[in-house]
Scaffold this active site. Structure first.
Site, PDB file in Angstrom:
ATOM      1  N   GLU A 159       0.894  -1.368  -0.264  1.00 17.28           N
ATOM      2  CA  GLU A 159      -0.263   0.347  -0.329  1.00 17.28           C
ATOM      3  C   GLU A 159       0.816   1.837   0.113  1.00 17.28           C
ATOM      4  O   GLU A 159       0.561   1.891   1.066  1.00 17.28           O
ATOM      5  CB  GLU A 159      -1.065   0.113   1.425  1.00 17.28           C
ATOM      6  CG  GLU A 159      -1.614  -1.526   1.147  1.00 17.28           C
ATOM      7  CD  GLU A 159      -2.744  -2.148   2.567  1.00 17.28           C
ATOM      8  OE1 GLU A 159      -2.572  -0.576   2.964  1.00 17.28           O
ATOM      9  OE2 GLU A 159      -3.081  -2.444   2.371  1.00 17.28           O
ATOM     10  N   GLU A 263      -6.377 -10.260  -1.464  1.00 14.74           N
ATOM     11  CA  GLU A 263      -7.326 -10.336   0.277  1.00 14.74           C
ATOM     12  C   GLU A 263      -8.899 -10.069  -0.923  1.00 14.74           C
ATOM     13  O   GLU A 263      -9.388  -9.469  -0.534  1.00 14.74           O
ATOM     14  CB  GLU A 263      -6.894  -8.921   0.387  1.00 14.74           C
ATOM     15  CG  GLU A 263      -5.531  -9.272   0.636  1.00 14.74           C
ATOM     16  CD  GLU A 263      -4.664  -7.813   2.035  1.00 14.74           C
ATOM     17  OE1 GLU A 263      -5.547  -6.533   2.025  1.00 14.74           O
ATOM     18  OE2 GLU A 263      -4.053  -7.379   1.579  1.00 14.74           O
TER      19      GLU A 263
HETATM   20  O1  G3I Z   1      -3.485  -7.852  18.477  1.00 18.25           O
HETATM   21  C1  G3I Z   1      -4.375  -7.110  19.378  1.00 18.25           C
HETATM   22  C2  G3I Z   1      -4.572  -7.717  20.293  1.00 18.25           C
HETATM   23  O2  G3I Z   1      -3.631  -8.151  21.052  1.00 18.25           O
HETATM   24  C3  G3I Z   1      -5.326  -6.811  20.919  1.00 18.25           C
HETATM   25  O3  G3I Z   1      -5.999  -7.290  22.136  1.00 18.25           O
HETATM   26  C4  G3I Z   1      -7.142  -6.698  19.685  1.00 18.25           C
HETATM   27  C5  G3I Z   1      -7.840  -6.078  21.002  1.00 18.25           C
HETATM   28  O4  G3I Z   1      -8.144  -4.937  19.979  1.00 18.25           O
HETATM   29  O5  G3I Z   1      -6.447  -6.145  18.662  1.00 18.25           O
HETATM   30  C6  G3I Z   1      -5.377  -6.364  18.703  1.00 18.25           C
HETATM   31  O6  G3I Z   1      -4.656  -5.945  16.955  1.00 18.25           O
HETATM   32  C7  G3I Z   1      -6.131  -5.699  15.852  1.00 18.25           C
HETATM   33  C8  G3I Z   1      -5.259  -6.924  15.093  1.00 18.25           C
HETATM   34  O7  G3I Z   1      -5.577  -7.003  13.870  1.00 18.25           O
HETATM   35  C9  G3I Z   1      -4.779  -8.098  15.212  1.00 18.25           C
HETATM   36  O8  G3I Z   1      -6.124  -9.124  15.717  1.00 18.25           O
HETATM   37  C10 G3I Z   1      -6.103  -4.362  15.332  1.00 18.25           C
HETATM   38  O9  G3I Z   1      -7.058  -3.836  16.282  1.00 18.25           O
HETATM   39  C11 G3I Z   1      -6.781  -4.478  14.070  1.00 18.25           C
HETATM   40  O10 G3I Z   1      -6.721  -3.253  13.716  1.00 18.25           O
HETATM   41  C12 G3I Z   1      -5.867  -5.238  13.366  1.00 18.25           C
HETATM   42  O11 G3I Z   1      -6.471  -5.322  12.361  1.00 18.25           O
HETATM   43  C13 G3I Z   1      -6.128  -5.662  11.088  1.00 18.25           C
HETATM   44  C14 G3I Z   1      -5.738  -4.852   9.895  1.00 18.25           C
HETATM   45  O12 G3I Z   1      -5.073  -5.674   9.255  1.00 18.25           O
HETATM   46  C15 G3I Z   1      -4.859  -3.691  10.334  1.00 18.25           C
HETATM   47  O13 G3I Z   1      -3.347  -4.720  11.059  1.00 18.25           O
HETATM   48  C16 G3I Z   1      -6.896  -6.647  10.441  1.00 18.25           C
HETATM   49  O14 G3I Z   1      -6.731  -8.365  11.525  1.00 18.25           O
HETATM   50  C17 G3I Z   1      -6.463  -7.532   8.996  1.00 18.25           C
HETATM   51  O15 G3I Z   1      -7.698  -8.112   8.393  1.00 18.25           O
HETATM   52  C18 G3I Z   1      -6.263  -6.100   8.012  1.00 18.25           C
HETATM   53  O16 G3I Z   1      -5.293  -6.153   7.052  1.00 18.25           O
HETATM   54  C19 G3I Z   1      -5.079  -5.566   5.779  1.00 18.25           C
HETATM   55  C20 G3I Z   1      -4.204  -6.108   4.799  1.00 18.25           C
HETATM   56  O17 G3I Z   1      -2.785  -6.233   6.001  1.00 18.25           O
HETATM   57  C21 G3I Z   1      -3.618  -5.354   4.533  1.00 18.25           C
HETATM   58  N1  G3I Z   1      -4.744  -4.522   3.591  1.00 18.25           N
HETATM   59  C22 G3I Z   1      -6.411  -4.371   4.233  1.00 18.25           C
HETATM   60  C23 G3I Z   1      -6.291  -5.480   4.739  1.00 18.25           C
HETATM   61  C24 G3I Z   1      -7.463  -5.335   5.324  1.00 18.25           C
HETATM   62  O18 G3I Z   1      -7.572  -4.068   6.046  1.00 18.25           O
END
Ligand code: G3I
Length: 377
Positions: A159, A263
């Protein structure tokens, strides 16, 4: 509208024109597409560590490639300067090895999910160029080096573009300059010379962004760097983008390397704005009026989703010579990030398996799309 209502009624009565939620127990996506492209899913930490046996059953039956939804992101694997958290990523890579799957790495350099310390010096001030370059080198050497020979392909940079095709003004860009991109690919190549290296982004069906991605990849390749292909994130809706728009990008990207749909998920919920794609900063407060299917997906929408998947896979099959891999962003609806984006806490239905691990009509549609595509050629 009236016509489509009549059609739906007729389908419900005949129960024969729609897609069904039951597929044969042997049906397998990876077998149906075995001569076409790899079929994959992104795994969360629980799935990657084998602690979700019902998901494992789906993954091993249907997929021959996996991607890590979060465990290889910088904040997860390298939370502090001297601290690496390899456990979950090791489990993910071991899962791929155990099941003989093409194992993808996602992602080495991204503006998001990267801790603040990466971009700061010891006094909490903005890091200088040399320090950030050094951090990038250390991270890529350590992570891509650790999984050398085990991760088949890396989303090296994720991105880096704005929707208008210009380079995103991320901290990577503002501190190091445009050259951060070349450095990332150079470092990844050195860390694991045999791994494939990709550029991955969303909204790549948009003409300006498509051109931006082509410019970027061509400029890296012109410098002698290895970029094997482009990952088109498929965070799409029921109506948009059009099949023609997706097709234009598949064809254009095939001129510079492999094309991967990385994705894939189809959002069926109303969007409070015109935003699309996957800009994770674009979030909205919870509002019940946007959480419309809390008691299950109505059959009409279920069929619409299935038809959308049928159309998309007919396109993929038509371009099977250009497409190397198709990866869903999640296994079941319960796991999808779309339950929390762009609004937290909604009930979302973007994938092929429902919250109880059961196939949806959309799975039937994808399995049947091959014959549909072949007969329409
Ligand atoms: O790891 C913490 C955990 O310790 C905590 O308890 C919890 C509470 O909310 O949050 C956890 O982190 C979350 C993480 O996913 C792991 O589950 C974050 O809040 C959450 O924002 C994060 O979301 C991910 C997002 O990327 C940001 O990294 C989504 O699961 C994931 O599907 C999404 O994937 C992205 C691709 O990498 C890139 N392209 C877009 C795609 C969708 O956003």
């Amino acid at each position: 509208m009236i016509k489509s209502k009549r059609w739906l009624m007729a389908c419900l009565v005949l129960a024969s024109c729609g897609f069904t939620a039951t597929t044969s127990p042997e049906a397998s996506l990876k077998k149906v597409f075995k001569n076409d492209f790899l079929m994959g899913a992104a795994l969360n930490g629980k799935q990657a560590s084998g602690k979700d046996p019902e998901a494992t059953a789906i993954i091993t039956q249907h997929f021959n490639t996996i991607s890590p939804e979060n465990v290889l992101k910088w904040e997860a694997i390298h939370p502090q300067p001297e601290k690496y958290n390899f456990g979950p990523a090791d489990a993910y890579v071991a899962f791929g090895r155990q099941h003989n799957m093409f194992t993808v790495g996602h992602t080495l350099v991204w503006h998001s999910q990267t801790p603040d310390w990466v971009f700061e010096d010891a006094h909490g001030k903005a890091a200088g160029k040399a320090l950030l370059q050094q951090r990038m080198a250390e991270h890529i050497n350590t992570v891509a080096g650790r999984y050398k020979g085990q991760i088949g392909g890396w989303d090296v940079v994720n991105e880096a573009l704005n929707d208008d095709g210009t380079l995103r003004q991320s901290k990577w860009y503002t501190i190091i300059g445009e050259d951060y991109l070349a450095q990332a690919y150079q470092l990844a190549r050195k860390a694991d010379p045999k791994a494939e290296l990709y550029y991955n982004d969303y909204n790549l069906w948009k003409p300006a962004k498509r051109e931006g991605a082509l410019r970027l990849v061509r400029s890296l390749q012109a410098k002698g760097l290895k970029v094997d292909g482009i990952g088109m994130q498929g965070h799409w809706g029921l109506e948009s983008p059009s099949i023609a728009q997706i097709e234009e990008s598949i064809v254009a990207f095939s001129k510079v390397g492999k094309v991967m749909i990385t994705e894939l998920d189809i959002d069926v919920l109303p969007n409070p704005s015109n935003r699309n794609g996957a800009d994770i900063d674009a979030t909205f407060a919870f509002d019940e009026k946007y959480n419309v299917y809390t008691n299950g997906l109505p059959e009409e929408v279920q069929q619409k989703l299935a038809r959308r998947y049928a159309d998309i896979f007919a396109l993929f099959h038509k371009h099977r010579e250009k497409i190397a891999r198709v990866t869903f962003w999640g296994v079941t609806d319960a796991d999808s990030w779309l339950n929390n984006w762009p609004i937290k806490g909604r009930t979302s239905y973007p994938l092929l398996f429902d919250r109880t691990y059961q196939p949806k009509p959309a799975l039937d549609a994808v399995l049947k799309s091959v014959s549909k595509s072949s007969s329409s050629q």
